[in-house]
Design a protein around this motif. Structure first.
Motif, PDB file in Angstrom:
ATOM      1  N   LEU A  37      -4.535  -8.836  -6.723  1.00 46.15           N
ATOM      2  CA  LEU A  37      -5.527  -7.744  -6.336  1.00 46.15           C
ATOM      3  C   LEU A  37      -4.296  -6.365  -6.522  1.00 46.15           C
ATOM      4  O   LEU A  37      -4.483  -5.310  -6.596  1.00 46.15           O
ATOM      5  CB  LEU A  37      -5.878  -7.755  -5.020  1.00 46.15           C
ATOM      6  N   ALA A  38      -2.945  -6.697  -6.191  1.00 45.29           N
ATOM      7  CA  ALA A  38      -1.938  -5.575  -6.377  1.00 45.29           C
ATOM      8  C   ALA A  38      -1.942  -5.244  -8.098  1.00 45.29           C
ATOM      9  O   ALA A  38      -1.752  -4.063  -8.165  1.00 45.29           O
ATOM     10  CB  ALA A  38      -0.560  -6.064  -5.842  1.00 45.29           C
ATOM     11  N   LEU A  39      -2.174  -6.189  -8.841  1.00 44.41           N
ATOM     12  CA  LEU A  39      -2.057  -6.117 -10.359  1.00 44.41           C
ATOM     13  C   LEU A  39      -3.265  -5.359 -10.706  1.00 44.41           C
ATOM     14  O   LEU A  39      -3.057  -4.309 -11.432  1.00 44.41           O
ATOM     15  CB  LEU A  39      -1.970  -7.269 -11.086  1.00 44.41           C
ATOM     16  N   TRP A  51      -2.268 -19.927  -2.256  1.00 39.93           N
ATOM     17  CA  TRP A  51      -3.366 -19.402  -3.008  1.00 39.93           C
ATOM     18  C   TRP A  51      -3.713 -17.851  -2.498  1.00 39.93           C
ATOM     19  O   TRP A  51      -4.121 -16.879  -3.355  1.00 39.93           O
ATOM     20  CB  TRP A  51      -4.854 -19.925  -3.059  1.00 39.93           C
ATOM     21  N   ALA A  82      -4.436 -10.467   3.147  1.00 40.68           N
ATOM     22  CA  ALA A  82      -5.633 -10.107   4.131  1.00 40.68           C
ATOM     23  C   ALA A  82      -5.779  -8.537   3.815  1.00 40.68           C
ATOM     24  O   ALA A  82      -7.223  -8.376   4.037  1.00 40.68           O
ATOM     25  CB  ALA A  82      -5.202 -10.522   5.735  1.00 40.68           C
ATOM     26  N   SER A  83      -4.614  -7.741   3.751  1.00 45.79           N
ATOM     27  CA  SER A  83      -5.290  -6.352   3.659  1.00 45.79           C
ATOM     28  C   SER A  83      -5.985  -6.022   2.418  1.00 45.79           C
ATOM     29  O   SER A  83      -6.953  -5.183   2.478  1.00 45.79           O
ATOM     30  CB  SER A  83      -3.890  -5.439   3.821  1.00 45.79           C
ATOM     31  N   GLN A  84      -5.585  -6.549   1.434  1.00 42.97           N
ATOM     32  CA  GLN A  84      -6.177  -6.169   0.204  1.00 42.97           C
ATOM     33  C   GLN A  84      -7.673  -6.576   0.004  1.00 42.97           C
ATOM     34  O   GLN A  84      -8.458  -5.959  -0.610  1.00 42.97           O
ATOM     35  CB  GLN A  84      -5.306  -6.579  -1.136  1.00 42.97           C
ATOM     36  N   ALA A 109      -2.896 -12.122  -3.398  1.00 44.86           N
ATOM     37  CA  ALA A 109      -2.320 -10.783  -3.093  1.00 44.86           C
ATOM     38  C   ALA A 109      -1.747 -10.034  -4.296  1.00 44.86           C
ATOM     39  O   ALA A 109      -1.702  -8.995  -4.687  1.00 44.86           O
ATOM     40  CB  ALA A 109      -1.079 -10.861  -2.197  1.00 44.86           C
ATOM     41  N   VAL A 110      -0.959 -11.078  -5.283  1.00 48.63           N
ATOM     42  CA  VAL A 110      -0.537 -10.548  -6.425  1.00 48.63           C
ATOM     43  C   VAL A 110      -1.721 -10.061  -7.309  1.00 48.63           C
ATOM     44  O   VAL A 110      -1.558  -8.914  -8.005  1.00 48.63           O
ATOM     45  CB  VAL A 110       0.356 -11.667  -7.076  1.00 48.63           C
ATOM     46  N   THR A 157      -4.678  -6.385   9.001  1.00 51.81           N
ATOM     47  CA  THR A 157      -4.992  -5.871   7.564  1.00 51.81           C
ATOM     48  C   THR A 157      -4.304  -4.356   7.950  1.00 51.81           C
ATOM     49  O   THR A 157      -3.916  -3.652   9.015  1.00 51.81           O
ATOM     50  CB  THR A 157      -6.248  -5.356   7.476  1.00 51.81           C
ATOM     51  N   TRP A 158      -3.659  -3.938   6.765  1.00 47.39           N
ATOM     52  CA  TRP A 158      -3.155  -2.406   6.727  1.00 47.39           C
ATOM     53  C   TRP A 158      -4.022  -1.433   7.333  1.00 47.39           C
ATOM     54  O   TRP A 158      -3.667  -0.465   7.946  1.00 47.39           O
ATOM     55  CB  TRP A 158      -2.767  -2.218   5.322  1.00 47.39           C
ATOM     56  N   TRP A 169       1.191 -12.873   3.138  1.00 48.05           N
ATOM     57  CA  TRP A 169       0.056 -13.074   3.592  1.00 48.05           C
ATOM     58  C   TRP A 169      -0.650 -12.098   4.130  1.00 48.05           C
ATOM     59  O   TRP A 169      -2.097 -11.735   4.036  1.00 48.05           O
ATOM     60  CB  TRP A 169       0.355 -13.995   4.789  1.00 48.05           C
ATOM     61  N   PHE A 170       0.001 -11.133   4.767  1.00 47.74           N
ATOM     62  CA  PHE A 170      -0.618  -9.990   5.120  1.00 47.74           C
ATOM     63  C   PHE A 170      -1.231  -9.032   4.175  1.00 47.74           C
ATOM     64  O   PHE A 170      -2.158  -8.458   4.363  1.00 47.74           O
ATOM     65  CB  PHE A 170       0.677  -9.109   6.259  1.00 47.74           C
ATOM     66  N   GLU A 171      -0.546  -9.002   3.174  1.00 42.54           N
ATOM     67  CA  GLU A 171      -0.944  -8.098   1.859  1.00 42.54           C
ATOM     68  C   GLU A 171      -2.309  -8.755   1.385  1.00 42.54           C
ATOM     69  O   GLU A 171      -3.029  -7.880   0.731  1.00 42.54           O
ATOM     70  CB  GLU A 171       0.047  -7.953   0.898  1.00 42.54           C
ATOM     71  N   TYR A 183       6.682  -8.370  -5.327  1.00 42.63           N
ATOM     72  CA  TYR A 183       6.734  -9.753  -4.720  1.00 42.63           C
ATOM     73  C   TYR A 183       7.872 -10.561  -5.154  1.00 42.63           C
ATOM     74  O   TYR A 183       8.041 -11.633  -4.140  1.00 42.63           O
ATOM     75  CB  TYR A 183       5.448 -10.256  -5.416  1.00 42.63           C
ATOM     76  N   VAL A 216      -2.191  -4.874 -14.453  1.00 39.94           N
ATOM     77  CA  VAL A 216      -2.915  -5.495 -15.561  1.00 39.94           C
ATOM     78  C   VAL A 216      -4.259  -4.946 -15.797  1.00 39.94           C
ATOM     79  O   VAL A 216      -5.177  -4.613 -14.778  1.00 39.94           O
ATOM     80  CB  VAL A 216      -3.053  -6.930 -14.950  1.00 39.94           C
ATOM     81  N   LEU A 245      -7.368  -0.046  -2.909  1.00 41.46           N
ATOM     82  CA  LEU A 245      -6.268  -1.097  -3.171  1.00 41.46           C
ATOM     83  C   LEU A 245      -5.115  -0.298  -3.493  1.00 41.46           C
ATOM     84  O   LEU A 245      -5.369   0.919  -4.106  1.00 41.46           O
ATOM     85  CB  LEU A 245      -6.810  -2.070  -4.191  1.00 41.46           C
ATOM     86  N   PHE A 302       0.644  -1.082   0.169  1.00 46.48           N
ATOM     87  CA  PHE A 302       0.019  -0.034  -0.094  1.00 46.48           C
ATOM     88  C   PHE A 302       0.928   1.169   0.051  1.00 46.48           C
ATOM     89  O   PHE A 302       0.421   2.489  -0.210  1.00 46.48           O
ATOM     90  CB  PHE A 302      -0.935  -0.092   1.350  1.00 46.48           C
TER      91      PHE A 302
END
Lengths: 508, 467
Positions: free
Chosen positions: B357-359, B349, B123-125, B354-355, A497-498, B119-121, A67, A28, A55, A18
């Motif tokens: 949702l970040a994308l 998974w 849950a956060s996202q 996480a990847v 969570t953040w 894992w934290f990311e 990542y 994407v 997000l 974040f």
């Protein structure tokens, strides 16, 4: 002592996702709809999201770099990991590549079975191989892990006793203090009461203790053998007979199968059901905590209670069926199919002789470690002198060392990671010995790896004698320093969570 | 082992094995199995098979068995039913394949820091999408998430009935039934169905009001529901649930939340759903994974059966790590006194999600939801124009919809066989699943379905129906 490796983990000082990126960036981009534009909104105003979800916004390369950094800041099995009770072993890359083929990865479970006969055929072949290794009549791959297989056993136990009109009476499951915690927990989740037998002088519960608690209320016995100390209960068949005599079922948690592969078959010992962990014993990767499979095997008598869908062969065709007395489901669909296929591949690569060699090596390597570890000052073992030689694991204790230095097993564990050695497993609850640690050599790791692990332990113990603070404040060469876990169980400070973190920790 | 070493076992090399034997002081490993009584041994009952040490031959054997299989890649697929084909970004595959991540075991907050952060990311996202701040690490599946959530609610309020919609997908319903137990034993929860209004495809509010008595621990609702319909009165349903002191559990499709408000905004207490659409392949059913999320309130957090990681400081100024929180309430910490049970699940998974949702980010999730609903409704409209075929509730669906073929005189089985011959995987047969659904199928359309794909389907359907 040989030279200790100079190691330092990647330490990127990586921000939380974040904190990265900037407004408007894209990773994407989904395709636009091909439908003609509509003037009507898709959803009523009250149902629509009013503001975009909070997000992160990153360019694609930023996501990749982030990542990848996180992967690099993960030790995994890239050092030496002798994580006892989990049987860490080689996860061949070829299986990952085969598992990614569209004939597996892109199959929808609601396709007609005629369209993915290859997948179903492999599942069926692997079931046959597990029946061969266990003596059981049928397997289900639906449970999503070993604990879920224990739950399935409790669920099948309910259905079995209900089918005989005895469920209201049979409300108790018997287990042992050395059974994995999931066994009693799964039994209670299915509605049973649990009776836990203590470990006695020989290292296992006694037949007398079992007989004192079983009777018309007994629904099932659930245990492992050997246990996590490498101790085999030689009276196991008397346990099973006694439980059968009072009308209960016997479940074998085969979590510790690695040392007894090709020597013990659950059904011949008298068990009604058993469980294998494909993500551990059968070479599929653990993935940090799954996707995993608890392959649940059972006798012909219990097979009719198995969850559907089951793969059966009818002539040359593989079909999916629901057994006539099925408990329904413990989870949707067939199970973690790619993991089943990886396990099949691993088993075919090994062959019966390979499985035998793996069991031999895992027990031999454990006894090798025991020789060396017991020569290290400050290390003792559980139940010394009893139940020797141990099978594929031995449980040790650092209690003498703690008394000497004030350092705990956790301190030693942290410091060992400074040399690229993955954290050891201490012990499941309850702890039979103080300051426990449980390495499991398995069949993959080389003698040099085992020596390195032991050398590092010895080195760290000596460091702690010289400079306890160095060990207590470790790790020093890891991705991050030692966590301050004091707030982890405090609702005022925990933040999973953040958003919760930002709210509770106003300085951010 | 006779012959050369096996590639998966370093110590199968003769010299390595001998070195171990020498130190242990035995002539063969067999001597080390003395604990096992001879009568227990089953060695001779195993039918032996030869190993395949050549990777090339092993691969060939597997590929020969798989080749020619049909999938949603080889054919255009309209299958769904709570399990959906969405596009999986390439990066999800790359990161999940990294061996540090895929082989990780357990570790410490320092040595597996990166994985714990992922894992934290996750849950956060996911929490950002759900508008909730307490998200557990994944459970085995969506159905399992529902089952655990019902048990959480029953432990909280001591009640013993759960209300579920009568049209709940069979796979999830069977899981929920299992988790709710048998009345002869402790902790059983009775499953009570609430009727769906056939005219709207939504839960009947009157029926819900009648079903939510003071024995009800929780009401479980889905939106979009198992027929693909977005529940219009979700706020009122949650209110009715709360009026009787029950917990409102709502199942959601994370993809839909790009455009739809989270039910948490209407007061839902526990959200559950599938993480499969978030970058996870279909895997012949092996892509299931579920989540449980609530407000960050202690009364809920104390009931989670999952593991979860919390951000926490380290001993180095300004640095964070991620440690397990509330571990002691899991079965790992408390055996049978823990919340249900906890074990290996589908945490890899979580890294994929996480990847993903970040994308996608906020714009991507919004655009994706808009594309999906537009594609699905247009497809529904076009199918509805076919003679003898009608689509139900097509103005209130998200990505799944019921297609009624009953007026064609052909069964869904016959139609799907005809479609398969024409390169199409038709929708999931709903015949027998609920009153009024004989001859009906559930179709799923997402962003992966192109306009050409739909014309392919329409042409094939016209042929099959006319045949």
């Amino acid at each position: 002592m040989s030279t200790i490796r100079r190691y330092h983990a990647a330490a990127w000082d990586e921000a939380i996702v974040f904190e990265l990126g900037a407004p408007g960036r894209r990773g994407v981009v989904p395709p636009a709809s091909w439908a003609p534009p509509s003037t009507e909104p898709s959803f009523a105003p009250g149902l629509r999201r009013e503001s975009p979800p909070a997000l992160p916004e990153l360019a694609e390369y930023e996501v990749r770099r982030h990542y990848t950094h996180l992967a690099q800041q993960t030790l995994g099995m890239m050092g030496v990991s002798l994580f006892g009770t989990c049987t860490m072993k080689h996860n061949p890359t070829v299986n990952e590549q085969v598992g990614a083929r569209h004939e597996i990865a892109e199959v929808h479970p609601r396709q007609d079975p005629s369209t993915y006969q290859g997948v179903l055929g492999i599942v069926h072949s692997f079931e046959a191989e597990l029946c061969n290794l266990s003596g059981m009549s049928a397997f289900s791959f639906q449970p999503g892990g070993g604990a879920d297989a224990a739950y399935l056993h409790a669920v099948i136990t309910r259905a079995y006793h209900a089918s005989r009109g005895e469920l209201a009476q049979r409300t108790q499951v018997v287990t042992t203090a050395q059974a994995h915690p999931c066994n009693p927990a799964a039994a209670v989740s299915a509605g049973f009461e649990v009776i836990t037998l203590p470990i006695e002088e020989g290292g296992y519960p006694s037949v007398a203790a079992l007989k004192a608690v079983i009777g018309p209320k007994t629904a099932a016995l659930m245990l492992n053998n050997p246990d996590d100390m490498g101790i085999y209960n030689p009276h196991i068949t008397e346990f099973i007979d006694a439980v059968h005599d009072v009308g209960g079922l016997a479940f074998y948690d085969n979590a510790n199968f690695n040392g007894v592969m090709t020597r013990l078959r659950a059904r011949e010992l008298g068990f009604d059901a058993c469980m294998f962990m494909l993500h551990k014993t059968f070479g599929a990767p653990k993935g940090g905590n799954g996707p995993s499979v608890g392959a649940y095997g059972c006798s012909e008598e219990l097979a009719r209670f198995l969850p559907g869908p089951r793969v059966v062969k009818n002539g040359e065709a593989y079909e999916l069926v629901e057994p006539d007395g099925s408990v329904g489901r413990v989870r949707e669909f067939l199970g973690n199919v790619p993991q089943v296929i990886k396990a099949y591949s691993w088993t075919r690569a090994m062959g019966t002789e390979g499985l035998r060699t793996a069991a031999d090596i895992s027990v031999l390597a454990n006894n090798y470690m025991e020789k060396r570890l017991m020569a290290i000052r400050g290390v003792s073992m559980s139940l010394p002198g009893k139940a020797l030689p141990r099978l594929e694991m031995t449980r040790y204790s650092l209690e003498e060392y703690r008394v000497e230095t004030g350092l705990t097993g956790g301190d030693v564990q942290n410091r060992m990671t400074d040399f690229g050695i993955d954290a050891f497993w201490m012990s499941h609850e309850p702890w039979i010995v103080p300051e426990p640690f449980t390495p499991e050599a398995g069949e993959m790791w080389s003698k040099e790896d085992l020596d390195e692990w032991i050398d590092v332990l010895e080195h760290v113990l000596e460091e702690g004698r010289r400079d306890p603070e160095l060990v207590r404040t470790s790790p020093h060469n890891q991705a991050v320093a030692q966590i301050d876990g004091s707030g982890l169980n405090d609702p005022e400070t925990w933040a999973v969570t953040w958003a919760a973190y930002r709210r509770k920790h106003a300085q951010v | 082992m006779t012959g050369s070493a096996h590639p998966y076992m370093a110590n199968s090399a003769a010299g390595s094995m001998q070195a171990l034997l020498d130190v242990v002081g035995v002539s063969s490993a067999e001597e080390l199995f003395a604990q096992i009584p001879a009568a227990h041994r089953g060695d001779s009952n195993i039918v032996p098979s030869a190993g395949i040490r050549s990777e090339q031959q092993l691969r060939r054997m597997l590929e020969d068995r798989l080749r020619g299989g049909i999938s949603t890649e080889s054919h255009v697929s309209f299958l769904g039913g709570g399990y959906w084909k969405h596009y999986v970004p390439a990066l999800c595959d790359e990161i999940a394949s990294r061996p540090e991540i895929s082989t990780s075991v357990w570790g410490t907050p320092s040595s597996d820091h990166g994985r714990n952060q992922a894992w934290f990311e996750f849950a956060s996202q996911l929490g950002a999408l759900l508008d909730l701040e307490f998200v557990g690490l994944p459970v085995y599946s969506w159905g399992c998430a529902v089952g655990h959530a019902v048990r959480m609610a029953a432990r909280m309020n001591g009640r013993s009935v759960v209300v579920v919609p009568s049209n709940l997908d069979r796979e999830r319903r069977l899981v929920v039934d299992t988790y709710c137990g048998y009345s002869e034993l402790n902790g059983a929860v009775t499953v009570r169905e609430v009727a769906v209004d056939a005219a709207t495809g939504m839960i009947s509010l009157d029926a819900l009001a009648a079903a939510v008595t003071d024995e009800v621990a929780a009401v479980y609702i889905e939106t979009p529901n198992s027929w693909g319909v977005v529940e219009a009165d979700i706020a009122r349903m949650i209110e009715l649930t709360h009026d009787s002191g029950a917990q409102a559990i709502v199942g959601v499709d994370p993809i839909a939340l790009g455009s739809l408000a989270s039910p948490a905004d209407f007061g839902a207490d526990i959200l559950v759903g599938s993480i499969q659409p978030l970058g996870i392949h279909l895997n012949a059913g092996g892509g299931v994974g579920g989540f449980i999320a609530t407000r960050d309130e202690e009364v809920y957090a104390r009931q989670f059966p999952t593991l979860q990681v919390s951000i926490a400081p380290t001993t180095r100024e300004g640095e964070h790590a991620f440690g397990l929180t509330l571990f002691a309430q899991s079965s790992y910490g408390s055996r049978e006194l823990g919340n249900d049970w906890t074990g290996n699940s589908v945490y890899l998974w979580a890294v994929r999600a996480a990847v993903y949702l970040a994308l996608l980010g906020p714009q991507g999730m919004h655009e994706l939801a808009d594309t999906v609903v537009a594609n699905a409704r247009r497809t529904a409209e076009l199918i509805d124009e076919l003679d003898g075929v009608s689509v139900r509730y097509r103005d209130s669906i998200f990505k799944e919809f019921i297609v009624d073929f009953s007026a064609t005189g052909k069964s869904v089985e016959q139609i799907n066989a005809g479609l398969l011959a024409r390169g199409v995987l038709g929708g999931h047969d709903l015949t027998g699943s609920h009153d009024g659904l004989d001859g009906c199928a559930l179709y799923c359309v997402t962003e992966v379905i192109s306009e050409d794909d739909v014309h392919h389907l329409l042409g094939a359907l016209a042929e099959v129906i006319a045949a």
